[in-house]
Design a protein around this motif. Structure first.
Motif, PDB file in Angstrom:
ATOM      1  N   VAL A   1      -0.187  -7.609  -9.320  1.00 29.02           N
ATOM      2  CA  VAL A   1       0.687  -7.142  -8.447  1.00 29.02           C
ATOM      3  C   VAL A   1       0.562  -5.737  -8.020  1.00 29.02           C
ATOM      4  CG1 VAL A   1       2.826  -7.315  -8.010  1.00 29.02           C
ATOM      5  CG2 VAL A   1       2.349  -9.469  -8.977  1.00 29.02           C
ATOM      6  N   ILE A   2       0.423  -5.391  -6.613  1.00 33.33           N
ATOM      7  CA  ILE A   2       0.135  -3.767  -7.075  1.00 33.33           C
ATOM      8  C   ILE A   2       1.087  -3.044  -6.450  1.00 33.33           C
ATOM      9  CG2 ILE A   2      -1.209  -1.992  -6.167  1.00 33.33           C
ATOM     10  CD1 ILE A   2      -3.456  -4.045  -5.524  1.00 33.33           C
ATOM     11  N   GLY A   3       2.083  -2.185  -6.727  1.00 33.93           N
ATOM     12  CA  GLY A   3       2.525  -0.907  -6.295  1.00 33.93           C
ATOM     13  C   GLY A   3       1.931   0.473  -6.072  1.00 33.93           C
ATOM     14  N   ASP A   4       2.882   0.986  -5.095  1.00 35.09           N
ATOM     15  CA  ASP A   4       2.483   2.401  -5.077  1.00 35.09           C
ATOM     16  C   ASP A   4       2.894   3.452  -5.746  1.00 35.09           C
ATOM     17  OD1 ASP A   4       4.573   2.557  -3.557  1.00 35.09           O
ATOM     18  OD2 ASP A   4       3.959   4.152  -2.359  1.00 35.09           O
ATOM     19  N   VAL A   5       2.109   4.658  -5.878  1.00 35.01           N
ATOM     20  CA  VAL A   5       2.267   5.958  -7.259  1.00 35.01           C
ATOM     21  C   VAL A   5       3.843   6.306  -6.693  1.00 35.01           C
ATOM     22  CG1 VAL A   5       1.682   7.431  -5.515  1.00 35.01           C
ATOM     23  CG2 VAL A   5       1.460   7.694  -7.702  1.00 35.01           C
TER      24      VAL A   5
END
Length: 465
Positions: A280-284
């Motif tokens: 699961v990708i989250g932004d910085v």
């Protein structure tokens, strides 16, 4: 004849400017010539074109179609609707090779622009730079493409409604929907007519003057009408959309905003119960609580660059079924196409709440109590912004600080974390910080200010909380 775009409109993720000042029909026509040439030289032929509800959009759409066909591309006109409807038209059709949406997204009423897709992949960064170079050299093909009209709204809405297929326990839900007079209005009307539960709609008439409030749900002031509706009708939750419908805002039954990274945590918990171990990708810019949530529920958290194009590209690279940004772009490749769609996110929120057995208000109440800034944005010249971040990075490295530098610098300290990055779309630096205490947050903000001062910069007078 060649064409020179105003260099300020060729952005990292899209093409965007002020109509009548630096963006007009000649730019739309040249864009069509260049995009059709790139498409056809790569073996493609057909482009889907849609537009939002801004007053200038029909004019730009007509010029764009003229340019596309003049360089030999065939055009599928899908008409007025949200950007995700245009993405759907491209992703679901075997004969469509690219897509362009005319949209000003959440920007002021006199702004407009173009979002581009080529071969189901985001078209951004160097791709957009190349279009500018082609136009300046008049490097485009000649041709005579055809034009057809294709109605996709009903099929798009039906596909969105599949997000609750097989989910029980939705009939008692009472939801408010605020379309903000944006391009999603008609789709919201048709979607809610298909959904179980009770639905109360605000501002679904598409109006490019945005008479009630600006369509940007990441600004809490724009959610005042939705909060009032929830309180007056005692609704379970409310959802709102930006001007082109690819971002979502959510308010729970107590009137509390659930921000984009918090929503992603809910979606991750729901999805990981069915797909353990998924990335699961989250932004910085996302809360540390998001990455903890993903890990706690058996997922593999991945932090990546902000920006919808960066997110989509990373999803394709990693095979991640879910990603999201703090700005409330949520991307589902789990049972969907991988693009950002505010309406689909709303339906998936209904499904997640039912499957998890907790109301949206309960899910919000269970979230850890952290104190953080929203995005702090302050002007820094284009020539200075990236250099300043590089200077900060050099000092952090020399000091032995713990940081990641995938997009600016995100620094971890005992108090929490702080971020400084250069915007890819504006002449600004963006800062954010998060801590478990107000005192910790003050120390993090002071550290940001110390680093900025060392580079001869300051945040200005923005509030820290």
């Amino acid at each position: 004849m060649s064409h020179r775009f105003d260099p300020t409109i060729l952005r990292e993720y899209d093409i965007r400017g002020v109509v009548g000042r630096d963006l007009g029909p000649a730019d739309a026509y040249a864009l069509g010539r260049c995009f059709a040439t790139v498409l056809r030289r790569g073996g493609g032929q057909k482009v889907a074109v849609g537009y939002d509800g801004r007053l200038s959009s029909p004019m730009l759409e007509a010029a764009l179609v003229e340019g596309l066909t003049a360089s030999g591309a065939d055009v599928v006109r899908v008409g007025l609707g949200p950007t995700p409807m245009l993405y759907y038209a491209e992703a679901s059709a075997d004969d469509v090779d690219g897509a362009i949406q005319i949209t000003g997204s959440h920007n002021p009423v006199d702004h407009n622009g173009f979002k581009l897709v080529l071969g189901s992949r985001p078209f951004f960064g160097p791709d957009i730079v190349r279009l500018g170079e082609m136009a300046a050299a008049a490097d485009w093909d000649e041709g005579a493409g055809g034009v057809e009209r294709r109605e996709v709204l009903e099929a798009y809405v039906a596909r969105i409604a599949e997000g609750i297929a097989g989910v029980e326990g939705l009939s008692d839900l009472r939801i408010g929907w605020d379309a903000g007079n944006g391009a999603a209005g008609q789709a919201v009307e048709r979607l809610t007519a298909r959904l179980p539960g009770e639905h109360h709609l605000l501002f679904t008439e598409i109006d490019g003057t945005f008479p009630h409030h600006h369509p940007d749900p990441t600004e809490e002031s724009n959610l005042a009408d939705l909060k009032a509706l929830i309180a007056a009708r005692k609704l379970d939750l409310g959802v709102a959309f930006d001007g082109d419908g690819d971002r979502i805002g959510v308010v729970d039954g107590l009137g509390r905003v659930i921000w984009g990274d918090q929503l992603l945590g809910i979606f991750a918990e729901d999805m990981l119960a069915r797909r353990p171990g998924a990335v699961v990708i989250g932004d910085v810019k996302a809360s540390g609580a998001l990455f903890d949530t993903i890990h706690r529920h058996g997922g593999r958290p991945l932090m990546w660059k902000s920006g919808h194009s960066h997110m989509k590209a990373k999803m394709l690279e990693t095979g991640a079924p879910l990603a999201g940004e703090t700005s409330a772009h949520i991307f589902f490749a789990d049972k969907f196409y991988g693009f950002d769609d505010g309406l689909y996110a709303a339906v998936r929120l209904m499904a997640a709440s039912a499957r998890l057995g907790r109301s949206v208000t309960q899910l919000r109440s269970e979230m850890p109590v952290l104190v953080n800034t929203r995005e702090l944005r302050f002007p820094v010249s284009e020539s200075r912004k990236f250099a300043a971040v590089a200077e900060v990075r050099g000092r952090l490295e020399a000091e032995g600080a713990r940081f990641v530098d995938i997009d600016g610098v995100r620094v971890t300290t005992p108090d929490g974390w702080w971020l400084l990055r250069a915007s890819n779309t504006q002449a600004v630096l963006v800062a954010r910080a998060e801590s478990g205490s107000a005192e910790g947050l003050e120390r993090l903000i002071a550290e940001i200010d110390r680093q900025l001062a060392a580079s001869g910069l300051r945040r200005g007078d923005q509030a820290g909380h």
